[in-house]
Design an enzyme around this catalytic site. Structure first.
Site, PDB file in Angstrom:
ATOM      1  N   HIS A   1       0.820  -1.216   0.000  1.00 21.95           N
ATOM      2  CA  HIS A   1       0.000   0.000   0.000  1.00 21.95           C
ATOM      3  C   HIS A   1       0.853   1.266   0.000  1.00 21.95           C
ATOM      4  O   HIS A   1       0.497   2.249  -0.618  1.00 21.95           O
ATOM      5  CB  HIS A   1      -0.970  -0.003   1.175  1.00 21.95           C
TER       6      HIS A   1
ATOM      7  N   GLU B   1      -7.778 -12.182 -10.442  1.00 22.17           N
ATOM      8  CA  GLU B   1      -6.494 -11.997  -9.753  1.00 22.17           C
ATOM      9  C   GLU B   1      -6.039 -13.261  -9.036  1.00 22.17           C
ATOM     10  O   GLU B   1      -5.017 -13.273  -8.364  1.00 22.17           O
ATOM     11  CB  GLU B   1      -6.552 -10.804  -8.798  1.00 22.17           C
TER      12      GLU B   1
ATOM     13  N   ASP C   1      -2.045  -9.106  -7.648  1.00 16.12           N
ATOM     14  CA  ASP C   1      -2.265 -10.382  -6.967  1.00 16.12           C
ATOM     15  C   ASP C   1      -2.066 -11.551  -7.916  1.00 16.12           C
ATOM     16  O   ASP C   1      -1.504 -12.565  -7.540  1.00 16.12           O
ATOM     17  CB  ASP C   1      -3.668 -10.411  -6.349  1.00 16.12           C
TER      18      ASP C   1
ATOM     19  N   CYS D   1      -6.103  -3.485 -14.105  1.00 14.07           N
ATOM     20  CA  CYS D   1      -5.975  -2.424 -13.103  1.00 14.07           C
ATOM     21  C   CYS D   1      -4.818  -2.637 -12.137  1.00 14.07           C
ATOM     22  O   CYS D   1      -4.692  -1.931 -11.153  1.00 14.07           O
ATOM     23  CB  CYS D   1      -7.277  -2.248 -12.334  1.00 14.07           C
TER      24      CYS D   1
END
Ligand code: PEP
Ligand code: MG
Length: 589
Positions: free
Chosen positions: A196, A438, A462, A509
């Site tokens: 993150h 993912e 992922d 994405c």
């Protein structure tokens, strides 16, 4: 000079600002004057009282939203907090050794940890993680400054110098408030390119390097530092020559970026006129606004978990509705793909239960949580459907692994729509639902998935970590967890071809949507919708304008014949250089 992983491109020369974690320092700080003891005891008691009232609110709100079972954990935490032994140990250390409340708390935590470590049973280990949670909660109240979470900004400014944050790790909740500080670079000891903190750095266009082992031990506040986010290099206390050279590169970097932003109002077209949709990944309102500035045509991924991560308890339907409505109204063309809650993995919230799992990324995360907590999912779907009247909204389900899971969430969405209709509550009529591809299982069975979904969005961050079995946040395996890999491109080719055959809209994405070398291949494989950190949109627009469709198709075809990451990397580096040597600077190495 130190080597880490370049997680957000660009170069910056600046001064260090260390971010200490709560209870992160091992030093035992003593009070300057024993006369301060009574005030320090009172400060500690106050932090305990605040923690208790926070936990009581959790118990109440969580029982209401998720049921009594889910609230059990906080009842347990309240018991620990009220344990007279814990409190009297801290009091004693303040009174007899004149430690600060924080240092006393830390000493108590260490003595508990040592006792628990000698016990074999898992039950007691779990108990230690609860004790640690409670102690961290008290610690966070002790260190909370009255001006609120952004108060550190004051310490951060240092004349005209750029500020470089240096931390062991940046937690998701910290990452959100750091986003608003005047930061020019980020260096962390742990975390990979899709953690993150890295995503946040990229969304702000801030150069960042992670995986710089032991850097906290070697820098002090105010030290000069160079961060080169392109190849993951950090130079501590550089000499004058290096400083001057890097300041020049830093200026060039900003010049290129400034020039590129000028393309914000142009459509995204390849050199031969093929139209491409460039969308933004956003985490909050500021990102939505930033995505307008750079010329995104919509939001391709809104990660709703940040609302939950920065919230002390579960946000209810009204609060979520209001938040989504504001996001939609502030997004380009009021077009937003809203992803349902993707918690777990590295993003945990206290109110969903136990934190410690042996393999959190393989565990109880994301949509899997909803199968136990359907109410959490339904509340979110209700809020999104209601807010969707204010724009063009789609809903995206993360981490779908099997067809059964997809059928299950589809049924829940259908029932939620039926209920809203029955209750006479207004909601958007044409809200499409999509699957994030993912997990490799979903990518391999893509044909079955496509029959039950309106669209898909490929979550390459992922997908890559699961495909190559390498943790996306572990710098030790970062060389495996990256997109320029033959297995990744082959799997993406399978998924994109299935979408083309069935005419299913598809977006990618993950972070590779903003990385020039990957984009050349994805465009060549027929991908026309890319969603990325807003800061990358001008670069990708300029890149696409320099390449023809046929050229990119040739690149993709060639890459699919290659068998090693090394061959792919050197082939694409050469192609990128031919297409645009200026843009190389904005890619990661
Ligand atoms: C992904 O996995 O590629 C993705 C876009 O989602 P996140 O990074 O939030 O897991
Ligand atoms: Mg993901």
């Amino acid at each position: 000079m130190r080597k880490g992983i370049g997680v957000s491109p660009g170069v910056v020369v600046g001064v260090v600002h260390r971010v200490e974690s709560v209870l992160g320092s091992l030093e035992q700080e003593a009070l300057e004057d024993p006369g301060q003891v009574p005030a320090e005891v009172e400060r500690f008691d106050q932090a305990v009282a605040e923690s208790a009232s926070e936990l009581e609110t959790f118990v109440q709100k969580v029982s209401q939203e998720l049921g009594d079972n889910a609230a059990e954990i906080f009842k347990g935490h309240l018991q620990i907090l009220n344990d007279p032994a814990l409190l009297s140990k801290v009091h004693e250390l303040i009174e007899t050794k004149h430690l600060t409340a924080l240092a006393a708390l830390q000493a108590v935590m260490q003595s508990y940890a040592a006792q628990f470590a000698r016990i074999e049973q898992d039950f007691f280990r779990e108990r230690m993680s609860d004790v640690r949670d409670v102690i961290l909660r008290i610690g966070s109240h002790l260190t909370r400054k009255p001006a609120g979470p952004h108060d550190a900004a004051g310490d951060c400014r240092n004349g005209e110098e750029s500020v470089i944050l240096v931390a062991h790790e940046i937690l998701p909740s910290q990452a959100m408030s750091l986003g608003e500080l005047p930061i020019a670079g980020i260096v962390t000891e742990v975390g990979g390119s899709t953690s993150h903190a890295a995503i946040l750095a990229r969304s702000r266009g801030i150069p960042a390097v992670s995986g710089v082992d032991g850097v906290m031990a070697d820098v002090g506040n105010g030290d000069l530092m160079i961060v080169d986010g392109r190849d993951g290099m950090v130079i501590l206390r550089p000499d004058q020559e290096a400083t001057a050279a890097y300041r020049k590169v830093q200026r060039e970097f900003f010049d290129i970026k400034d020039r590129l932003v000028a393309n914000r109002d142009l459509p995204a077209l390849s050199a031969d006129g093929t139209r491409v949709e460039l969308l933004a990944n956003i985490n909050n309102l500021a990102d939505a606004q930033a995505s307008q500035t750079v010329g995104a045509t919509g939001v391709g991924l809104f990660r709703t978990e940040y609302l939950f991560l920065t919230h002390l308890d579960v946000p209810g339907e009204e609060e979520q509705y209001e938040y989504y409505r504001r996001i939609i109204l502030n997004s380009p063309n009021q077009t937003v793909t809203i992803r349902t809650l993707d918690l777990g993995g590295d993003k945990t919230v206290p109110y969903l239960g136990r934190r410690s799992e042996p393999n959190p990324f393989m565990g109880w995360r994301s949509t899997r949580i909803f199968f136990e907590n359907a109410k959490l999912f339904i509340t979110q779907i209700r809020a999104i459907l209601r807010a969707s009247r204010h724009g063009r909204v789609s809903i995206l389900f993360p981490m779908i692994t099997t067809l059964e899971e997809l059928l299950h969430v589809n049924t829940l969405v259908k029932e939620t729509r039926d209920n809203l209709r029955r209750e006479g509550v207004a909601f958007g009529a044409d809200v499409k639902t999509g699957v994030m591809v993912e997990v490799p299982a979903a990518a391999i069975c893509i044909d079955a998935i496509l029959r039950e979904t309106d669209f898909i969005s490929i979550g390459s961050n992922d997908l890559i970590q699961y495909l190559v079995a390498a943790d996306r946040d572990n710098p030790k395996v970062a060389h495996l967890c990256e997109p320029l890999n033959p297995a990744i491109f082959r799997l993406l080719h399978t998924v994109l071809s299935a979408c083309q055959r069935t005419g299913t809209p598809v977006t990618l994405c993950g972070e590779m949507a903003g990385q020039p070398r990957s984009v050349l291949v994805l465009f060549g494989m027929g991908l026309r919708r890319f969603s990325m950190s807003p800061a990358f949109i001008p670069t990708i627009k300029a890149l696409l304008a320099s390449v023809t469709t046929a050229q990119a198709e040739r690149y993709a075809h060639h890459v699919l014949q290659l068998n090693t990451s090394e061959e792919i990397r050197s082939y694409l580096t050469a192609r990128l250089h031919e297409v645009s040597s200026t843009l190389e600077m904005l890619d990661r190495a």
